[in-house]
Scaffold this active site. Structure first.
Site, PDB file in Angstrom:
ATOM      1  N   HIS A  28       0.844  -1.191   0.000  1.00  0.00           N
ATOM      2  CA  HIS A  28       0.000   0.000   0.000  1.00  0.00           C
ATOM      3  C   HIS A  28       0.883   1.247   0.000  1.00  0.00           C
ATOM      4  O   HIS A  28       1.278   1.731   1.068  1.00  0.00           O
ATOM      5  CB  HIS A  28      -0.909   0.010   1.229  1.00  0.00           C
ATOM      6  CG  HIS A  28      -1.860  -1.146   1.298  1.00  0.00           C
ATOM      7  ND1 HIS A  28      -1.453  -2.413   1.651  1.00  0.00           N
ATOM      8  CD2 HIS A  28      -3.195  -1.214   1.059  1.00  0.00           C
ATOM      9  CE1 HIS A  28      -2.503  -3.220   1.636  1.00  0.00           C
ATOM     10  NE2 HIS A  28      -3.569  -2.525   1.274  1.00  0.00           N
ATOM     11  N   GLY A 116      -3.639  -3.081  11.417  1.00  0.00           N
ATOM     12  CA  GLY A 116      -4.094  -3.505  10.095  1.00  0.00           C
ATOM     13  C   GLY A 116      -5.602  -3.617  10.081  1.00  0.00           C
ATOM     14  O   GLY A 116      -6.255  -3.041   9.210  1.00  0.00           O
ATOM     15  N   LEU A 118      -8.625  -2.137  10.656  1.00  0.00           N
ATOM     16  CA  LEU A 118      -8.764  -0.691  10.798  1.00  0.00           C
ATOM     17  C   LEU A 118      -9.545  -0.306  12.050  1.00  0.00           C
ATOM     18  O   LEU A 118     -10.535  -0.932  12.409  1.00  0.00           O
ATOM     19  CB  LEU A 118      -9.428  -0.095   9.558  1.00  0.00           C
ATOM     20  CG  LEU A 118      -8.574  -0.141   8.286  1.00  0.00           C
ATOM     21  CD1 LEU A 118      -9.351   0.390   7.092  1.00  0.00           C
ATOM     22  CD2 LEU A 118      -7.294   0.652   8.469  1.00  0.00           C
ATOM     23  N   GLY A 158     -10.402   5.288   6.710  1.00  0.00           N
ATOM     24  CA  GLY A 158     -10.950   3.970   7.010  1.00  0.00           C
ATOM     25  C   GLY A 158     -11.040   3.717   8.500  1.00  0.00           C
ATOM     26  O   GLY A 158     -12.037   3.167   8.997  1.00  0.00           O
ATOM     27  N   ASN A 187      -7.110  12.242   3.374  1.00  0.00           N
ATOM     28  CA  ASN A 187      -6.877  12.323   1.931  1.00  0.00           C
ATOM     29  C   ASN A 187      -8.134  12.043   1.118  1.00  0.00           C
ATOM     30  O   ASN A 187      -8.111  12.108  -0.105  1.00  0.00           O
ATOM     31  CB  ASN A 187      -5.741  11.385   1.508  1.00  0.00           C
ATOM     32  CG  ASN A 187      -6.013   9.929   1.866  1.00  0.00           C
ATOM     33  OD1 ASN A 187      -7.125   9.432   1.676  1.00  0.00           O
ATOM     34  ND2 ASN A 187      -5.004   9.233   2.377  1.00  0.00           N
ATOM     35  N   HIS A 262      -3.801   3.399  -3.633  1.00  0.00           N
ATOM     36  CA  HIS A 262      -4.006   2.967  -2.245  1.00  0.00           C
ATOM     37  C   HIS A 262      -3.338   1.629  -1.950  1.00  0.00           C
ATOM     38  O   HIS A 262      -2.564   1.521  -1.002  1.00  0.00           O
ATOM     39  CB  HIS A 262      -5.503   2.864  -1.927  1.00  0.00           C
ATOM     40  CG  HIS A 262      -5.781   2.162  -0.622  1.00  0.00           C
ATOM     41  ND1 HIS A 262      -5.776   2.822   0.579  1.00  0.00           N
ATOM     42  CD2 HIS A 262      -6.042   0.858  -0.328  1.00  0.00           C
ATOM     43  CE1 HIS A 262      -6.024   1.958   1.554  1.00  0.00           C
ATOM     44  NE2 HIS A 262      -6.191   0.762   1.026  1.00  0.00           N
ATOM     45  N   ARG A 351     -19.778 -17.046  38.504  1.00  0.00           N
ATOM     46  CA  ARG A 351     -19.518 -15.604  38.368  1.00  0.00           C
ATOM     47  C   ARG A 351     -19.394 -14.960  39.750  1.00  0.00           C
ATOM     48  O   ARG A 351     -18.582 -14.065  39.964  1.00  0.00           O
ATOM     49  CB  ARG A 351     -20.614 -14.906  37.555  1.00  0.00           C
ATOM     50  CG  ARG A 351     -21.983 -14.946  38.200  1.00  0.00           C
ATOM     51  CD  ARG A 351     -22.957 -13.963  37.585  1.00  0.00           C
ATOM     52  NE  ARG A 351     -24.278 -14.094  38.197  1.00  0.00           N
ATOM     53  CZ  ARG A 351     -25.254 -13.227  38.037  1.00  0.00           C
ATOM     54  NH1 ARG A 351     -25.092 -12.165  37.273  1.00  0.00           N
ATOM     55  NH2 ARG A 351     -26.422 -13.413  38.622  1.00  0.00           N
ATOM     56  N   GLU A 405     -18.218  -3.120  23.796  1.00  0.00           N
ATOM     57  CA  GLU A 405     -17.459  -4.361  23.971  1.00  0.00           C
ATOM     58  C   GLU A 405     -16.191  -4.409  23.122  1.00  0.00           C
ATOM     59  O   GLU A 405     -15.119  -4.792  23.611  1.00  0.00           O
ATOM     60  CB  GLU A 405     -18.343  -5.575  23.646  1.00  0.00           C
ATOM     61  CG  GLU A 405     -19.474  -5.816  24.621  1.00  0.00           C
ATOM     62  CD  GLU A 405     -20.740  -5.041  24.268  1.00  0.00           C
ATOM     63  OE1 GLU A 405     -21.757  -5.228  24.972  1.00  0.00           O
ATOM     64  OE2 GLU A 405     -20.716  -4.256  23.288  1.00  0.00           O
ATOM     65  N   PHE A 431     -21.790 -11.923  23.948  1.00  0.00           N
ATOM     66  CA  PHE A 431     -21.299 -10.708  23.310  1.00  0.00           C
ATOM     67  C   PHE A 431     -19.803 -10.784  22.986  1.00  0.00           C
ATOM     68  O   PHE A 431     -19.207  -9.779  22.581  1.00  0.00           O
ATOM     69  CB  PHE A 431     -21.605  -9.490  24.170  1.00  0.00           C
ATOM     70  CG  PHE A 431     -23.083  -9.277  24.362  1.00  0.00           C
ATOM     71  CD1 PHE A 431     -23.970  -9.534  23.327  1.00  0.00           C
ATOM     72  CD2 PHE A 431     -23.593  -8.843  25.569  1.00  0.00           C
ATOM     73  CE1 PHE A 431     -25.335  -9.353  23.497  1.00  0.00           C
ATOM     74  CE2 PHE A 431     -24.957  -8.658  25.752  1.00  0.00           C
ATOM     75  CZ  PHE A 431     -25.836  -8.917  24.716  1.00  0.00           C
ATOM     76  N   HIS A 455     -22.621 -15.605  32.144  1.00  0.00           N
ATOM     77  CA  HIS A 455     -23.893 -15.993  31.516  1.00  0.00           C
ATOM     78  C   HIS A 455     -23.610 -16.931  30.348  1.00  0.00           C
ATOM     79  O   HIS A 455     -23.909 -16.650  29.201  1.00  0.00           O
ATOM     80  CB  HIS A 455     -24.688 -14.766  31.063  1.00  0.00           C
ATOM     81  CG  HIS A 455     -25.112 -13.854  32.188  1.00  0.00           C
ATOM     82  ND1 HIS A 455     -24.212 -13.285  33.044  1.00  0.00           N
ATOM     83  CD2 HIS A 455     -26.336 -13.442  32.581  1.00  0.00           C
ATOM     84  CE1 HIS A 455     -24.864 -12.536  33.935  1.00  0.00           C
ATOM     85  NE2 HIS A 455     -26.162 -12.626  33.685  1.00  0.00           N
ATOM     86  N   HIS A 467     -29.556 -13.980  24.103  1.00  0.00           N
ATOM     87  CA  HIS A 467     -28.549 -13.871  25.152  1.00  0.00           C
ATOM     88  C   HIS A 467     -27.989 -15.229  25.585  1.00  0.00           C
ATOM     89  O   HIS A 467     -27.100 -15.274  26.439  1.00  0.00           O
ATOM     90  CB  HIS A 467     -29.133 -13.148  26.372  1.00  0.00           C
ATOM     91  CG  HIS A 467     -29.247 -11.672  26.195  1.00  0.00           C
ATOM     92  ND1 HIS A 467     -29.889 -11.093  25.122  1.00  0.00           N
ATOM     93  CD2 HIS A 467     -28.789 -10.643  26.954  1.00  0.00           C
ATOM     94  CE1 HIS A 467     -29.839  -9.768  25.229  1.00  0.00           C
ATOM     95  NE2 HIS A 467     -29.166  -9.474  26.334  1.00  0.00           N
ATOM     96  N   ARG A 514     -24.220 -17.949  35.343  1.00  0.00           N
ATOM     97  CA  ARG A 514     -25.131 -17.079  36.081  1.00  0.00           C
ATOM     98  C   ARG A 514     -25.812 -17.857  37.198  1.00  0.00           C
ATOM     99  O   ARG A 514     -26.031 -17.348  38.289  1.00  0.00           O
ATOM    100  CB  ARG A 514     -26.193 -16.510  35.137  1.00  0.00           C
ATOM    101  CG  ARG A 514     -27.220 -15.627  35.825  1.00  0.00           C
ATOM    102  CD  ARG A 514     -28.431 -15.445  34.931  1.00  0.00           C
ATOM    103  NE  ARG A 514     -29.396 -14.517  35.497  1.00  0.00           N
ATOM    104  CZ  ARG A 514     -30.684 -14.558  35.233  1.00  0.00           C
ATOM    105  NH1 ARG A 514     -31.160 -15.479  34.423  1.00  0.00           N
ATOM    106  NH2 ARG A 514     -31.503 -13.678  35.767  1.00  0.00           N
TER     107      ARG A 514
END
Length: 653
Positions: A28, A116, A118, A158, A187, A262, A351, A405, A431, A455, A467, A514
């Protein structure tokens, strides 16, 4: 400022970059050609660093968030005196070269992080700035400012389109990280063409809304860049975004300003045209003036670092207690802590047990820092004695990351990479999908960030299938160098935390329940050591085992219940806290726990994927569909995930 020498440095960045990319026939050139002046003034005049001691703790950090422009970084590291040779640059993008296609942490000193993907570099820089602020508050005294450095990052269009940069930038503004400075290579070109195709927002106003100071200037005016940086440093209560208008591929006369420059080599004809336009006499040219300039600078940098060492020595003499704590912070492995006590038969969610362990660990290990994505109570990661890191209070060790997250995980990488601190972060297991790219970089960079993911199964119940994780354990185990620990009771949870903290070569996931699970007795008298292999025997039959049940997490009590109900078979129960760790053990250890040739049955409340190597498909009790909303035990019954179902599998033969 020696602008004539800096012009030659910028010229050399362009020469090295376009030739290395052309030789590799891959790369690049747009960013390194377009931002060469910034690189020259940054590495020559602005960065506080010393290539002869690249691990100097009080150095400024520079993160090339737009990592595709890696030759920008390699060229400057080479010229300023880091151990990247001209031969390394000539082998750009080849196997074994430290000059990989994107910067890889650990490949060479001076590469502060892998970039890398982005936007992650911006978030990682936020983590580094948090670490600097914490360590400064914790160790500095009125007489000795031993931590006093800046974190810089170079981002492109980016990077600022990616959501992770938005998450991290928002938090950075809230935290008032005044020693974080981002240069924006504006740019207006991305791979597909002009940014107008999809990106027409006012970035300056967005960052002002985040609480940043926004400054603007030209990429090609050394004095202006220096003045802008002085203004950025003068603003101590806000991070700064310095927007520098640039021309992508500047110096390539027929391609500059176009998306064609690019991500592809310039080509022989354009290389020749660029050399003619720029006055470059030969391949891989480094101007003598640039070499002389950096030779002088290296002496200045070494002197500045030596002066800091004298300051540090004086601080150490005046503050022996702080120095002892400093040594503990920067030790290769953390200290030990006392396990909380749990009673046999006590029913407690892992937990909840984890929080009891975390509190003890944080009490003993003073550099353990982290937080959760707005789930402090559900994740059970509060550490009340540690204080909260915030815009005013910098000496707190709990970080409220907010509902971010991905940003949280990438920031945690930055905290860990900075040095001196041990980072953890937390959210629901489901998540992990939001943070996976940053966890992958933790693994790639061998950073021991601890991921507390609670959980962990369908047993979370009423929140329903959105969930309830199904495929998540399998998908996390699939990432190389990620160690997934799924403890089965409170006692195992204590050991899981110790295993995670003792690990120094990669991230650990703690998958926690949980729902309450009982503390059970362990047949192996040395289980606290054996568990470090990834598995141990929980229940051993009187005679030779006919069946071995392999269970993880909350399914170990389920396996114990099934073993009691099975008639006419000798059943052994194994708790496998970490499948990937156990699979790494030598055959004699594996055979001692799971005898070769004995039928195995597996039970885990998640996807069967990956367990096929341990049992026949018919001998795996798993959950291979999305869940339902309802009380956890009712959901399990509805899905056929029961003790009786497990007994049925065992009795099937």
């Amino acid at each position: 400022m020696n602008t004539k020498a800096l012009e030659k440095v910028a010229l050399s960045v362009r020469s090295l970059s376009m030739d290395a990319i052309q030789k590799a026939n891959s790369g690049h050139p747009g960013l390194p050609l377009g931002a060469a002046e910034l690189g020259a003034v940054l590495y020559g005049e602005l960065l506080r660093h010393d290539p002869s001691d690249p691990a100097w703790i009080d150095r400024d950090r520079f993160v090339l968030s737009a990592g595709h422009g890696s030759m920008f970084l390699y060229s400057l590291l080479h010229m300023s005196g880091y151990p990247i040779t001209l031969d390394d640059i000539k082998s750009f993008r080849q196997i074994g070269s430290p000059c990989a296609g994107h910067p890889e942490y650990g490949a060479a000193p001076g590469i502060e992080t892998t970039t890398g993907p982005l936007g992650q570099g911006m978030a990682t820089a936020v983590g580094m700035a948090i670490a600097e602020a914490y360590l400064a508050a914790h160790f500095n005294t009125p007489s000795h400012q031993i931590i006093n450095h800046y974190t810089y990052t170079l981002v492109g269009d980016g990077c600022l389109q990616e959501g992770v940069s938005a998450e991290a930038s928002s938090l950075a503004g809230h935290l008032k990280l005044g020693k974080l400075i981002a240069f924006y290579d504006s740019n207006k070109i991305t791979i597909d063409g002009s940014t107008d195709l999809s990106f027409t927002e006012d970035v300056a106003k967005r960052y002002e809304a985040y609480g940043w100071q926004v400054l603007k200037g030209s990429m090609y005016n050394f004095d202006e860049i220096a003045d802008l940086l002085a203004k950025a440093k003068a603003e101590t209560s806000k991070p700064s975004l310095i927007i520098l208008t640039s021309i992508i591929g500047k110096g390539a006369p027929n391609k500059q300003g176009s998306h064609s420059v690019h991500g592809a080599p310039l080509g022989a004809d354009e290389i020749a045209a660029a050399r003619a336009a720029l006055g470059i006499p030969s391949e891989f040219y480094v101007a003598p003036e640039a070499q002389e300039y950096f030779a002088q600078k290296r002496q200045e940098w070494k002197k500045a670092r030596s002066e800091w060492q004298s300051l540090f020595d004086a601080w150490s003499l005046a503050n022996p207690d702080k120095r002892a704590e400093w040594d503990a912070f920067f030790a290769a492995t953390p200290g030990t802590f006392t396990d909380p006590a749990f009673a046999l038969g006590e029913k407690i969610a892992t937990r909840t047990a984890s929080n009891k362990v975390l509190v003890e660990a944080a009490r003993a290990i003073k550099n353990l820092v982290g937080g959760s994505a707005d789930l402090q109570s559900p994740n059970a990661v509060a550490i009340p004695e540690a204080g909260v890191f915030g815009p005013v209070q910098r000496n707190g060790r709990y970080i409220h990351f907010g509902i971010r997250e991905f940003g949280m995980a990438a920031i945690s990488n930055g905290i860990q990479l900075h040095g001196g601190l041990r980072a953890f972060c937390a959210t629901f297991l489901v998540f992990a999908d939001y943070l996976r790219p940053a966890l992958r970089l933790s693994a790639l960079m061998k950073q021991p960030v601890i991921y507390v993911l609670t959980h962990d199964s369908i047993y979370i119940g009423e929140d329903g299938p959105t969930h309830q994780p199904i495929e998540h354990l399998a998908s996390l185990r699939a990432i190389p160098n990620v160690r997934v620990l799924r403890p089965a009771d409170a006692e195992e949870t204590s050991l899981a935390w110790k295993m995670a903290l003792e690990r120094t070569d990669g991230p650990t996931v703690l998958a926690l329940t949980r729902q309450n699970v009982p503390v059970f007795s362990k047949a192996d008298p040395d289980w606290r050591e054996t568990i470090k292999t990834g598995a141990y025997i929980v229940k051993k039959p009187a005679g030779k085992a006919d069946v071995v049940i392999i269970a993880t997490g909350s399914e170990v009590p389920m396996a114990l219940a099934a073993a009691e109900k099975v008639q006419g078979k000798q059943v052994q129960v194994v708790s496998m806290i970490s499948r990937e760790l156990f699979e790494q053990q030598p055959a004699e250890i594996k055979n001692a726990i799971i005898p070769e040739g004995v039928r195995t049955v597996v039970v885990e409340a998640g996807s069967r994927m990956g367990w096929e190597g341990w049992a026949k498909e018919a001998d795996i009790l798993s959950v291979d569909r999305f869940g339902e909303s309802g009380p956890g035990d009712k959901v399990a019954e509805h899905l056929g995930f029961t003790v009786d179902a497990l007994v049925g599998i065992i009795n099937r033969v």
